[in-house]
Write a protein that holds these residues in place. Structure first.
Motif, short mmCIF file in Angstrom:
data_model
loop_
_atom_site.label_atom_id
_atom_site.label_comp_id
_atom_site.label_asym_id
_atom_site.label_seq_id
_atom_site.Cartn_x
_atom_site.Cartn_y
_atom_site.Cartn_z
N UNK A 107 0.48 -1.27 -0.11
CA UNK A 107 0.02 -0.16 -0.34
C UNK A 107 1.53 1.18 0.15
N UNK A 108 0.72 2.37 -0.93
CA UNK A 108 0.88 2.99 -0.97
C UNK A 108 0.32 4.74 -1.56
N UNK A 109 -0.22 5.27 -0.37
CA UNK A 109 -1.09 6.46 -0.92
C UNK A 109 -0.22 7.86 -1.50
N UNK A 110 0.98 7.51 -1.70
CA UNK A 110 1.65 8.67 -2.63
C UNK A 110 2.01 8.16 -3.45
N UNK A 111 1.51 7.25 -4.11
CA UNK A 111 2.45 6.57 -5.26
C UNK A 111 0.64 7.12 -6.61
N UNK A 112 1.70 6.69 -7.43
CA UNK A 112 0.39 6.74 -9.05
C UNK A 112 1.22 5.69 -9.71
N UNK A 144 -7.41 -0.93 -5.71
CA UNK A 144 -7.21 -1.88 -5.71
C UNK A 144 -6.13 -3.27 -6.83
N UNK A 145 -5.35 -3.10 -7.10
CA UNK A 145 -5.19 -3.64 -8.26
C UNK A 145 -4.06 -5.33 -8.06
N UNK A 146 -4.19 -6.15 -9.00
CA UNK A 146 -3.57 -7.41 -8.72
C UNK A 146 -2.45 -7.67 -9.82
N UNK A 147 -1.19 -7.12 -9.38
CA UNK A 147 -0.26 -7.01 -10.46
C UNK A 147 0.55 -8.82 -9.91
N UNK A 187 -11.88 5.21 3.06
CA UNK A 187 -12.35 3.74 3.89
C UNK A 187 -10.92 2.12 3.74
N UNK A 188 -10.41 2.79 2.16
CA UNK A 188 -9.38 1.34 1.98
C UNK A 188 -7.72 1.68 3.12
N UNK A 189 -7.59 2.60 3.08
CA UNK A 189 -6.49 2.83 3.71
C UNK A 189 -7.03 1.93 4.94
N UNK A 190 -7.72 2.31 6.03
CA UNK A 190 -8.30 2.56 7.05
C UNK A 190 -8.73 0.78 6.90
N UNK A 191 -9.17 0.19 6.35
CA UNK A 191 -9.11 -1.16 6.46
C UNK A 191 -7.48 -2.15 6.46
N UNK A 196 -3.96 -4.99 9.00
CA UNK A 196 -3.00 -5.08 8.91
C UNK A 196 -1.95 -5.32 10.16
N UNK A 197 -2.48 -4.13 10.84
CA UNK A 197 -2.16 -3.81 11.93
C UNK A 197 -2.35 -5.03 13.30
N UNK A 198 -3.37 -5.18 13.38
CA UNK A 198 -4.06 -6.44 14.50
C UNK A 198 -3.37 -7.91 14.24
N UNK A 199 -2.49 -8.45 12.70
CA UNK A 199 -2.07 -8.74 11.60
C UNK A 199 -1.17 -9.14 13.03
N UNK A 200 -0.09 -7.85 12.62
CA UNK A 200 1.08 -7.84 12.99
C UNK A 200 1.17 -8.05 14.67
#
Lengths: 352, 384
Positions: A107-112, A144-147, A187-191, A196-200
């Motif tokens: 996840x990178x909210x600054x990238x495009x 959200x995309x699959x690479x 919403x997606x960032x929060x999700x 991830x924070x709970x998982x870690x």
């Protein structure tokens, strides 16, 4: 714990206990893929827990997933189970069927991404995964995309624990043709941050349980001055501190997971992640002091857990990140006194 | 290794309503000037008037049977009342030990006559107890106590001395641990018994020990041929150690091991919020994350106590972490706000800071020192 979760925990425990050896973790750090372990986890349905059966998942819910991750942390399982489970959940949100392959997410909210050639930095397990779930902008729209990684070359990199944290150089990907979903950025960032924070956090809790066990064992076995070092008060105090930190970490984790399950998680996430990250450092430090010189060697297993604790406490927000974020929310959107804030039971269905 | 997971408790809607009722009452009392907030109010905030008001509300002896003046409510309801009182810094020291320990002790080990006599008075907020454990040469090594009770006609004759007895100058009775048979080197915990000692009885002399601030809450209690009637023996003769240790579980894991400096933390957070000091507030909120986690633990232990589960190890963990947290609050906050700590200051935060710093040394000593607790925990985990 539900009956199903007890079963899952029991099965996961048996599998990890049998397959994850110090040698396996060492080999993984040298770059080997733990194929046997991964195959068993896939066959047992443990990497697809929390995904409905209609999408090829095992069923169960996210709390079952967190229970598996706690054990994955405990055994330092050298596979991308955290990444695959969470990426799987993110895709299941969009009804994408599970493929049982190792996948990562980035996840990178600054990238495009706006050309066919691009670089993703710090992709966990990048060298071994078949796909990366990308969360960020593509041509100016949040997705959200699959690479698929078959178009990528890998520049190796690692975290403090020697877990892969690679740089992927993609080329020749036609961005308009890949599977992608338009999503709301906040919403997606929060999700993603919540999962991830709970998982870690669950993984750190498991690792701390293991460090405590190892320390109790060592204090009972190692002899100096003619008796086990656990007979000395100074060492006993280390054991007590490790027990205390582990217990308080579990109290933080379990409350946060229940809040998540009830759909009301808000402040519990930063409060839990801050506490667990803080304790991770304390536990690693105390355990090393207790183990003395042998604990600093590569030969001893302690570093496989202590280095993970040092790495994971930074992931998805360390204490400082969450504290500042919470402080900002507290100043801007909070009319409660601190006591009302702490004792607030129903926080509403809002993410941080 | 034992699983360290504790129960996760969600308060019910009724419990949240009850919390609001308690909170509103306390806020009204505070606003009307019936008390002022203090840090560490359960140790130093004496007010028999306030205790009686709580008694009228039915909030002392909340969990006890109705026939003894209680309300038959749950341990979690009691937890709510307790933490609301401490968070607002209310003066609860007068009835504190009677409500927390002495009442439950009578319910568990006392005679029917003792319950009928003492419990309704305690629940009304009119009858206060102290705890007579420590002696000049018996601190952490409690089993070495020397105070003796000798059998005489119709009762016992007690001779010796107790010290650090909080509130003895204020209390009506003290649950006093005495030797009733000579020490046995092979079983150090045998031969001790608990008595209800009337602090106004002939032969009892109470001398203040000034706390380092000059405040008076500790005492020395001299016992010179004090007659205690047979009906004031608690439980069985010779079973005093075991009975006393069971009390300690209630003593070690409650909200008073986390919240002694909470009024300071709340005031500091409010100040930092007003100043829009994000970095300062962020540091304060790291304390909140510790507090939230500790509170989860403490509530989990309360739930286990209610179910009658063994909490000796986990209660020790709560007290060790919680009391160090209480001290850390003052140490962190002092660097985040501009304060001249003073107990005589008219500025609330300065006064709370002074109280929190000055009372700090006691947090990790009273009710079992950090060192003793860590020994209990380590022996617990090594034995498993």
């Amino acid at each position: 714990m539900s009956e199903m979760q007890e079963y899952i925990v029991d099965a996961t425990n048996k599998i990890l206990k049998k397959h994850v050896t110090k040698e396996l973790v060492d080999a993984s750090e040298k770059g080997e893929w733990s194929d046997q372990l991964w195959d068993v986890l896939v066959e047992s349905g443990l990497v697809s827990v929390g995904i409905e059966e209609g999408l090829g998942g095992t069923g169960g819910d996210a709390t079952d997933g967190f229970a598996i991750l706690r054990l994955a942390g405990k055994y330092a399982a050298p596979v991308p189970i955290f990444e695959t489970i969470i990426a799987g959940w993110l895709l299941a949100d969009h009804k994408v069927e599970t493929t049982y392959e190792p996948i990562s997410f980035s996840m990178n909210i600054e990238s495009d991404l706006n050309s066919n050639d691009f670089v993703l930095k710090q992709v966990p397990w990048g060298r071994h995964v078949k796909k990366v779930v990308y969360i960020g902008e593509i041509n100016g729209a949040f997705k959200i995309a699959i690479l698929p990684t078959d178009h990528a070359t890998v520049k190796l990199n690692q975290n403090l624990a020697g877990e892969p944290l690679d740089e992927l150089h993609f080329s020749g990907i036609e961005l308009e043709k890949i599977t992608q979903f338009d999503v709301d950025q906040q919403d997606t960032f929060n999700r993603v941050m919540t999962l991830a924070a709970l998982g870690k956090s669950a993984m750190m809790a498991g690792a701390m349980e293991q460090v405590l066990d190892m320390s109790v064992f060592y204090a009972g076995e190692r002899q100096q001055f003619g008796r086990p070092i656990g007979k000395f008060q100074a060492v006993q105090h280390h054991l007590s501190a490790l027990t205390a930190e582990t217990a308080v970490v579990l109290a933080a984790l379990n409350y946060a997971i229940v809040a998540f399950q009830e759909g009301t998680i808000k402040e519990e996430l930063p409060l839990a992640k801050m506490k667990i990250s803080e304790s991770a450092g304390k536990v690693a430090g105390i355990a090393h002091q207790l183990h003395g010189a042998i604990g600093m060697t590569h030969e001893h297993q302690l570093h496989q857990l202590s280095r993970r604790l040092w790495a994971w406490r930074e992931d998805y927000g360390n204490e400082s990140y969450w504290a500042k974020k919470l402080a900002k929310t507290y100043i801007e959107n909070n009319d409660l006194t601190l006591w009302e804030f702490i004792t607030n039971e129903k926080r509403g269905n809002v993410n941080v | 290794m034992k699983n360290l997971d504790l129960p996760v408790v969600s308060f019910t809607a009724e419990q949240n309503k009850f919390r609001k009722e308690v909170r509103d009452f306390l806020q009204k009392e505070l606003n009307s000037g019936s008390f002022i907030s203090h840090a560490d109010s359960w140790m130093s905030g004496y007010s028999s008037e306030f205790s009686k008001k709580l008694g009228q509300q039915g909030w002392i002896g909340l969990t006890w049977p109705k026939k003894y003046g209680g309300q038959e409510r749950s341990a979690l309801d009691r937890y709510i009342v307790t933490e609301e009182l401490l968070a607002i810094g209310a003066p609860v020291a007068s009835h504190w030990f009677a409500d927390r320990q002495s009442g439950p002790l009578f319910l568990k080990f006392g005679t029917e006559e003792q319950r009928k006599f003492f419990l309704p008075k305690i629940a009304k907020g009119e009858c206060y107890f102290s705890i007579g454990l420590s002696e000049p040469n018996s601190g952490s090594d409690l089993a070495s106590i020397k105070t003796k009770a000798e059998k005489v006609d119709g009762g016992w004759l007690v001779n010796g001395m107790k010290t650090w007895t909080s509130g003895a100058h204020h209390s009506h009775y003290a649950i006093t641990l005495c030797r009733t048979s000579p020490p046995d080197e092979k079983n150090r915990h045998a031969g001790m018994s608990q008595f209800v000692l009337d602090l106004s009885a002939e032969g009892v002399t109470i001398q203040p020990i000034q706390f380092l601030t000059g405040e008076h809450h500790f005492n020395e209690v001299f016992l010179d041929n004090v007659f205690v009637p047979d009906e004031h023996v608690v439980g069985e003769i010779g079973n005093g150690w075991k009975q006393g240790m069971e009390e300690l579980a209630y003593e070690r894991s409650g909200p008073e091991r986390i919240l002694s400096t909470f009024p300071l933390l709340q005031e500091a957070v409010e100040y930092l919020k007003e100043q829009k000091d994000i970095n300062g507030l962020a540091q304060a909120l790291q304390l909140v994350s510790r507090m939230w986690s500790l509170r989860n633990m403490s509530i989990g232990v309360a739930q286990m106590l209610e179910k009658g589960e063994d909490v000796s190890l986990t209660a020790s963990l709560v007290k060790d972490l919680g009391t160090i947290f209480e001290q850390t609050v003052a140490e962190t906050v002092r660097l985040l706000i501009d304060s001249t700590p003073s107990v005589t200051s008219s500025k609330l935060i300065d006064r709370l800071m002074a109280e929190s710093v000055l009372h700090g040394p006691g947090f990790t000593l009273r009710g079992g020192t950090t060192e003793i607790l860590r020994g209990i925990v380590a022996k617990g985990v090594l034995a498993k």
